[in-house]
Enzyme design. Structure first.
Site, mmCIF file in Angstrom:
data_model
loop_
_atom_site.group_PDB
_atom_site.id
_atom_site.type_symbol
_atom_site.label_atom_id
_atom_site.label_comp_id
_atom_site.label_asym_id
_atom_site.label_seq_id
_atom_site.Cartn_x
_atom_site.Cartn_y
_atom_site.Cartn_z
ATOM 1 N N ASP A 105 36.448 34.463 38.624
ATOM 2 C CA ASP A 105 37.695 34.713 39.347
ATOM 3 C C ASP A 105 38.317 35.989 38.763
ATOM 4 O O ASP A 105 37.889 36.523 37.731
ATOM 5 C CB ASP A 105 38.652 33.518 39.287
ATOM 6 C CG ASP A 105 39.639 33.549 40.463
ATOM 7 O OD1 ASP A 105 39.766 34.609 41.108
ATOM 8 O OD2 ASP A 105 40.281 32.525 40.745
HETATM 9 C C1 BGC Z 1 42.237 33.727 43.177
HETATM 10 C C2 BGC Z 1 41.006 33.619 44.043
HETATM 11 C C3 BGC Z 1 40.832 34.867 44.871
HETATM 12 C C4 BGC Z 1 40.781 36.054 43.926
HETATM 13 C C5 BGC Z 1 40.562 37.367 44.629
HETATM 14 C C6 BGC Z 1 42.280 35.022 42.394
HETATM 15 O O1 BGC Z 1 43.466 35.213 41.736
HETATM 16 O O2 BGC Z 1 42.287 32.636 42.299
HETATM 17 O O3 BGC Z 1 41.106 32.495 44.867
HETATM 18 O O4 BGC Z 1 39.683 34.773 45.666
HETATM 19 O O5 BGC Z 1 41.996 36.127 43.215
HETATM 20 O O6 BGC Z 1 41.674 37.794 45.307
#
Ligand code: BGC
Length: 737
Positions: free
Chosen positions: A261
């Protein structure tokens, strides 16, 4: 490209080129006005490295994508992958995940992801960071809006449907994209519901309940998986070898690409989880765990070369990761033609009207009618004086939060504009009522102008609303939770509507007691107090592009709301976390009514206000004649359970018939009071009776037993079939093994 050519390509790469593939950079690394969707800590890439990167996040639009790809291919022989958060549709915006869960209609949800894939692929996006299948049982957590709710089976079915919808049968086709299931694992169960907080749960609960939907997505063929920010039992998931390598890859056989993530590798030092003292250690942990791509961070880029030189990592490990990424690019057809998704006019040719119709169906199927005293709904727009009051009437932010970054998203008209345009001759009045947020709220800056104007003239606004309420036959209040109150990092300790809106309910109630509330929300709210003053309550969640039309049609009975709760509506926040499939406990709550030693609250009921699976519509159903064809089940046989469901009202309607089981006694392991095992959405004409059948086989009764082996046990089972998780109508059978 065949496997051999792909291997040759891999062999031809320098180590730096390989390391590049493991980096996913943020658009701000490439140009100034990039979209930012997360924390950017470590972005210190060399120019050389940027030339070799493997993928980018959240760059939208064919022209931009073409420019970035063209520029990249001047220096690299490997095309970039364009990954993005396309969570609830691309141009046509669908209701939130939670609302989609309430449809209990995986076929429809598959259609939604098919549409999303068609729209995004035609605009150059290759991978979407979806589905989010985190199991949610704590409404304080801000991301419940993205999930399909509290139930294991429902989450699994949705996970499978969404992956199949995105990926279709052929990833090489121009209308398919790769799915990326997230957030592995159990990100949705942070202590106290506070986003990113630690997760601590037994291995049994983890495997039996939380891991199941990720596995369903993997089994459905998800090409990618995203690790989560949280720790489980103290160990950060994003670098946990036991979770990613041992369970995901070795046990489940996942061969796809694992991505972290956003910036999560940079959160392992003493300022974060405190499990590593420097980035080299983190890079080693991540590669040993078989993580392939680091999203928005430079930890892998900075350290892999040295780690290999020092013999702490082998180049084979890097090769394996790079090969997985190249394979994905190859499946998507990017080696044949890096511009194949954008060198056509598919995007321009999309039939958005048709897609909007499907979106509207999702609004109707996902909205849940919680209460409808005196059949207050539907309203006859020809003969009823209606006062439409409340801040969500004129609010055009009714789409899920994860759509705001999509520039071409279809916002749709406000309810007020839609009603005025489509019902010009009806006897309707409109009043703002109050702002969404209280005065001085921490996010008031989002709507400061509206609020300033309101608070200068508060009495006038209230007088207007009350006057219109007095003169109406029925009041429709459009209320809701502000969008800044749910989503990532938006946990709440108080899950009621904002006070100013609760006060509005009180004031309107004094003027007119025939009130219907349409509630927009990202999460199940505590509506216990206000619900007493409402005749009808229609929860519409975050409906998306077709909010106004979908809701209006439900209010006027052109459409019948047919959703059932995918997460219960709690009685109060103190019940959190709560879900219907709890264990019984040795001192079950009912005991508490007789003496004081039951598992209970002394100041609140233990049951939610509305349970999982609950929802009404504009007719009534009567369940009867629950039958089972055999009373003994063996591993090689099946049992059929049948129930009669009669539509006893005046309208043809959909009912979601649910089957739950209860394993009465299991060796040393307490089993949930009920577990959803199947459900069916059936259309029943007024006055008619449907025979609804379910099959039960031995594999549906397996669980992690005392020795943590996933198998069923001989013994007695109860089977419940009914309209929601509180159904008590039951038959029994014995499993003989
Ligand atoms: C979130 C994800 C997301 C990623 C990219 C993160 O902060 O937890 O769900 O896909 O950002 O934007």
């Amino acid at each position: 490209m065949d496997k051999k050519s792909l291997m040759e390509l891999l062999d031809s790469l320098t180590l730096n080129e390989k390391i590049g593939q493991l980096s996913q950079v943020h658009p701000t690394v490439l140009f100034e006005d990039g979209i930012v969707t997360g924390v950017i800590n470590d972005n210190t890439f060399s120019e050389e490295h940027i030339k070799n990167i493997g993928s980018v996040i959240n760059i939208f639009g064919k022209d931009k994508i073409r420019a970035v790809q063209e520029n990249h291919l001047k220096n690299s022989k490997i095309p970039l992958l364009f990954m993005a958060d396309v969570i609830v549709g691309y141009d046509v915006i669908f209701p939130s995940g939670l609302s989609q869960g309430c449809t209990f209609d995986p076929e429809l949800i598959k259609k939604l992801s098919r549409i999303s894939a068609t729209e995004m692929a035609a605009d150059g996006v290759n991978v979407t960071f979806s589905p989010m299948v985190d199991l949610c049982r704590d409404a304080r957590w801000g991301r419940v809006s993205e999930s399909y709710g509290e139930d294991v089976l429902l989450n699994c079915k949705m996970a499978e449907a969404v992956v199949k919808g995105y990926q279709g049968d052929d990833l090489n086709a121009l209308d398919t994209v790769s799915a990326c299931v997230k957030h592995f694992a159990a990100y949705s169960a942070p202590v106290s519901g506070r986003d990113y907080n630690s997760v601590d749960m037994s291995e049994r609960t983890l495997r039996q309940e939380y891991l199941r939907s990720y596995k369903a997505a993997v089994d459905a063929g998800s090409e990618m998986l995203m690790t989560s920010f949280n720790t489980i039992a103290g160990v950060p998931c994003t670098i946990d070898k036991r979770l990613v390598k041992d369970i995901l890859r070795d046990e489940w056989g996942f061969k796809g690409v694992v991505i972290t993530d956003h910036g999560s590798l940079g959160e392992q030092y003493s300022t974060g989880h405190g499990v590593a003292s420097n980035s080299a250690e983190v890079a080693k942990f991540a590669i040993d765990a078989t993580v392939d791509i680091e999203m928005a961070g430079d930890c892998l880029f900075k350290n892999i070369q040295n780690l290999i030189q020092e013999g702490k990592l082998s180049e084979d490990q890097i090769d394996a990761a790079v090969f997985r990424i190249l394979e994905l690019k190859n499946k998507l057809g990017l080696f044949e033609d890096p511009y194949k998704y954008i060198d056509n006019d598919l995007y321009e040719k999309i039939d958005r009207q048709q897609n909007l119709e499907v979106a509207k169906r999702a609004v109707v199927e996902g909205s849940v009618l919680l209460k409808n005293e005196d059949s207050a709904l539907p309203i006859n727009p020809e003969s009823t004086k209606v006062a439409f009051i409340g801040p969500y009437l004129s609010c055009d932010v009714t789409s899920p939060v994860w759509s705001f970054h999509l520039k071409n998203r279809i916002v749709g008209p406000t309810m007020e504009n839609y009603l005025k345009e489509n019902y010009p001759d009806s006897d309707f009045t409109y009043s703002f009522g109050c702002p969404i947020l209280d005065n001085g709220d921490w996010v008031s800056e989002f709507c400061q102008e509206d609020n300033d104007e309101y608070f200068k003239n508060e009495d006038r606004y209230i007088a207007d609303a009350v006057e219109k309420a007095k003169n109406a036959d029925i009041v429709v209040l459009a209320l809701g939770e502000h969008y800044a109150y749910h989503g990532e990092s938006k946990s709440r300790a108080d899950i009621r509507l904002h006070k100013i809106q609760r006060d509005l309910v009180d004031k309107i109630y004094e003027a007119n007691q025939n009130i219907t509330a349409v509630i927009f929300s990202g999460r199940p709210l505590d509506i216990t107090d206000i619900s007493k003053k409402l005749k009808s309550i229609l929860f519409v969640w975050e409906p998306g592009s077709m909010a106004a039309e979908g809701i209006t049609d439900m209010l006027f009975g052109k459409e019948l709301p047919s959703g059932k709760l995918s997460m219960c509506i709690p009685y109060c926040v103190g019940q959190m976390p709560i879900h219907y499939s709890e264990l019984r406990t040795g001192r079950y709550a009912e005991l508490g009514q007789k003496h004081s030693f039951g598992s209970r609250f002394v100041d609140a009921p233990i049951k939610p206000l509305y349970p999982f699976g609950y929802g009404l519509t504009y007719t009534t159903f009567e369940y009867s004649d629950l039958k089972i064809d055999k009373t003994t089940l063996t591993p090689d046989s099946e049992i059929t359970v049948t129930v009669s469901v009669k539509n006893t009202g005046q309208r043809d309607a959909w009912e979601i018939v649910q089957m739950y089981t209860h394993d009465v006694v299991a060796y040393m392991v307490s089993r949930p009071m009920k577990e959803l095992k199947d459900f069916k959405r059936v259309f029943i004409k007024a006055g008619e009776t449907a025979q609804v059948s379910f099959k039960i086989t031995e594999d549906m009764l397996r669980f992690y037993n005392y020795d943590m082996v996933y198998e069923s046990e001989s013994g007695e089972f109860e089977v419940f079939v009914g309209p929601d998780s509180e159904t008590t109508d039951c038959v029994t059978f014995t499993l003989e093994k």
